[in-house]
Design an enzyme around this catalytic site. Sequence first.
Site, mmCIF file in Angstrom:
data_model
loop_
_atom_site.group_PDB
_atom_site.id
_atom_site.type_symbol
_atom_site.label_atom_id
_atom_site.label_comp_id
_atom_site.label_asym_id
_atom_site.label_seq_id
_atom_site.Cartn_x
_atom_site.Cartn_y
_atom_site.Cartn_z
ATOM 1 N N GLN A 169 17.521 41.661 52.177
ATOM 2 C CA GLN A 169 17.809 40.224 52.123
ATOM 3 C C GLN A 169 19.229 39.938 51.644
ATOM 4 O O GLN A 169 19.608 38.778 51.481
ATOM 5 C CB GLN A 169 16.816 39.524 51.179
ATOM 6 C CG GLN A 169 15.371 39.657 51.582
ATOM 7 C CD GLN A 169 15.042 38.937 52.888
ATOM 8 O OE1 GLN A 169 15.807 38.095 53.365
ATOM 9 N NE2 GLN A 169 13.908 39.270 53.483
ATOM 10 N N LYS A 179 16.542 41.909 60.520
ATOM 11 C CA LYS A 179 16.862 40.805 59.607
ATOM 12 C C LYS A 179 18.363 40.523 59.630
ATOM 13 O O LYS A 179 18.858 39.667 58.913
ATOM 14 C CB LYS A 179 16.440 41.165 58.175
ATOM 15 C CG LYS A 179 14.938 41.326 57.982
ATOM 16 C CD LYS A 179 14.632 41.594 56.537
ATOM 17 C CE LYS A 179 13.237 42.127 56.307
ATOM 18 N NZ LYS A 179 12.157 41.184 56.590
ATOM 19 N N CYS A 203 4.551 40.095 50.922
ATOM 20 C CA CYS A 203 4.628 41.528 50.581
ATOM 21 C C CYS A 203 5.258 41.710 49.206
ATOM 22 O O CYS A 203 6.063 42.642 49.002
ATOM 23 C CB CYS A 203 5.395 42.316 51.643
ATOM 24 S SG CYS A 203 4.623 42.272 53.264
ATOM 25 N N HIS A 250 9.958 43.749 46.718
ATOM 26 C CA HIS A 250 9.141 43.763 47.941
ATOM 27 C C HIS A 250 8.339 45.071 47.927
ATOM 28 O O HIS A 250 8.805 46.076 47.397
ATOM 29 C CB HIS A 250 10.090 43.722 49.143
ATOM 30 C CG HIS A 250 9.422 43.601 50.466
ATOM 31 N ND1 HIS A 250 8.827 44.653 51.115
ATOM 32 C CD2 HIS A 250 9.261 42.533 51.288
ATOM 33 C CE1 HIS A 250 8.337 44.248 52.275
ATOM 34 N NE2 HIS A 250 8.577 42.964 52.404
ATOM 35 N N ASP A 279 18.072 47.631 47.577
ATOM 36 C CA ASP A 279 17.302 47.185 48.737
ATOM 37 C C ASP A 279 18.062 45.986 49.302
ATOM 38 O O ASP A 279 17.975 44.869 48.793
ATOM 39 C CB ASP A 279 15.881 46.798 48.312
ATOM 40 C CG ASP A 279 15.101 46.156 49.454
ATOM 41 O OD1 ASP A 279 15.692 45.913 50.530
ATOM 42 O OD2 ASP A 279 13.908 45.882 49.262
HETATM 43 C C1 LIG Z 1 13.599 42.550 50.146
HETATM 44 C C2 LIG Z 1 12.915 43.261 51.270
HETATM 45 N N1 LIG Z 1 12.843 44.586 51.248
HETATM 46 C C3 LIG Z 1 12.267 45.284 52.231
HETATM 47 C C4 LIG Z 1 11.704 44.652 53.293
HETATM 48 C C5 LIG Z 1 11.072 45.451 54.381
HETATM 49 O O1 LIG Z 1 11.812 45.290 55.542
HETATM 50 P P1 LIG Z 1 11.300 45.889 56.921
HETATM 51 O O2 LIG Z 1 10.017 45.204 57.219
HETATM 52 O O3 LIG Z 1 12.374 45.544 57.882
HETATM 53 O O4 LIG Z 1 11.138 47.341 56.727
HETATM 54 C C6 LIG Z 1 11.729 43.265 53.366
HETATM 55 C C7 LIG Z 1 11.079 42.557 54.482
HETATM 56 O O5 LIG Z 1 10.737 41.403 54.403
HETATM 57 C C8 LIG Z 1 12.365 42.556 52.327
HETATM 58 O O6 LIG Z 1 12.446 41.222 52.367
#
Ligand SMILES: Cc1ncc(COP(=O)(O)O)c(C=O)c1O
Length: 462
Positions: A212, A235, A377, A136, A209
Site C-alpha cells: 500500500q 495494486k 485480511c 495485513h 510490506d
Molecule cells: C498491506 C498489504 N500487504 C499485503 C497484501 C497482499 O497483497 P497481494 O494480495 O497482492 O499478495 C495486501 C493486499 O491487500 C496489503 O494491502
Amino acid sequence: MSVLVDCAPARNSAASRPGLAPLLPVVGADTEVPLVPGGRIRYADLDSAASSRALVSVAEQVAAALPLYASVHRGAGYLSQVSTALYESARERIAAFVGARDDDVCVVTRHTTDALNLLAGCVPDGGAVLVLDCEHHADLLPWQRRGAVTVLPTEPTVVATLRALGTELARTRYALVAVTGASNVTGESLPLADVVALARAAGARVLVDGAQLVPHRAFSLAATGADYVVFSGHKTYAPFGAGALVGRRDWLDAGPAYLAGGGAVHEVSVEETSWAPAPHRHEGGSPNVLGAVALAAACEALAGLPAGALEEHERALRDRLSEGLTALPGVRLLRIWADSEEPTGVVGFIVDGADPGLLAAYLSAEHGIGVRDGRFCAHPLLARLGVPEGALRASVGVGSTLDDVDRLVDAVAEFLARGPGNRYELGSGRWQPVGDPRPLAGLGGADPAVVARGAGCGPAPR
Ligand SMILES: Cc1ncc(COP(=O)(O)O)c(C=O)c1O
C-alpha cells in the site's frame, strides 16, 4: 449487455485543481455499470487499495510487447532473445523504482503474498521475526507458519509504538522486523526511518510490506536503509500477475529455491542439484514476461510524475472524502494512531447501526460505486480497532477524481437519510439486492451468488 469500455486516455485539461481529473489515465475510466433500479452510470472505483486498474501506458507497453513475446532464458530464436531482454530490463527498472542498491536482488514474484512467503523461506534457521498486530495477513501468516514470530501489540500512538518496538528489540535478538509501509485499513504508517534505526541498533533487518506504500509514495531502499521491500503489480496499476521482492542478496542466495524446477538451477543429476543464485534461484518455471513488462511500465509512469504530484492528488481526494464522511451523523473514520503523519488515500470507516456489507452492496447496486467491506485480511487490527465485525474502506489512486469521492459521500448521506431504496438479503455470507437484474458482463451471465461465494478474507462474524 456488455460493459462499455473506453480505452482512450482521459483528458487532463481540467487538472488545474488536484483531484478534478485523473492524474494518469487508466484503462476503463469511463466504464459504465448497470444499476439495480435501472439505467447505467460511470463506475466509481474507490477500491484501488484492493486492485487498481491498469494505466493506459501500461496497457500500451504490454500490447507492444505481445508481438515480440517468445520463451525466456531458453530459446536461441531472435524473439526469445528479445523477450529475455525485455524481462531482464523490466527487472532492472522495477529495482530502480524502489531505490535498490547495486548489490540488491530483484525477484519477480506473483504478488506481495508470494514475495513474503518466499522471503519467509530464506530467513536463516533460528532467526526470530518481529511484527506488529496491525499487519495485513500476508505479513503475518508466512512468519506464523515458519515458526518463531513475535506479534507486538500496536500502541495508541506512534511514539508509544516505537518505544515498545525499541524495548522488545532490546529484550530479544531478532533477525528481521517486518513492518507495513502503509496500513491497508487506514493508510497510516510508522516513520520508516525510525523503525530502521531501532532495528539496526539491535542488529535486525527490516522488511517493508510496500503493497500500500509503493504505488502511492516515493520509496527507496537506499534512502530508508530498509533491507527488503515487497509489492504487487495489481495494486500498482499493472494487473498482469507480477509483483516483486527487492533487497539484500545473501539470504536469498542461501535460502532454498522457492519453487524447485527448471530455470532455478545450474546443474542437475539424478542424485543432486546445484541451484542458481538469486534471482533465478527463486523464479523456477517460465517467468511472467508480460507481468514484469507491465510492472516496470507502471513504475516508470509513477516515477515520471512531477515531484509531489501524486501526494497532492491523493491528498485532495482523501481530504474531501474524510471531511465529507466525518460531517455525516454516525460515521466514524478508523485510525490506528492518534499522532500518525499524513496517511495514503485509504479511508476505513464505519456507519453506526449499518452493516458494512449491506452498505457496500447498496453503494454498488444503487450508485455504481465500488468500495471494500469486511475485515480487509487484517483480523487482529480490526479487533484492536474495536470493529471485529468489519468496516468499510474507500481508497483512491491516480485514476480517482473528486467526482468519485463526492458520489460516495452523497450516497452514504442518502442511505442515512432514507435507507436503501431496494431490498437486500444475506446469501452465502454477502448482502445481495433482491431481484438483482444486473448481468455479470464478461462472465457469460454467471450467477452473482457464485461470485459471492469466494472465500475472500474470511466472512465477517454476524
Ligand atoms: C498491506 C498489504 N500487504 C499485503 C497484501 C497482499 O497483497 P497481494 O494480495 O497482492 O499478495 C495486501 C493486499 O491487500 C496489503 O494491502
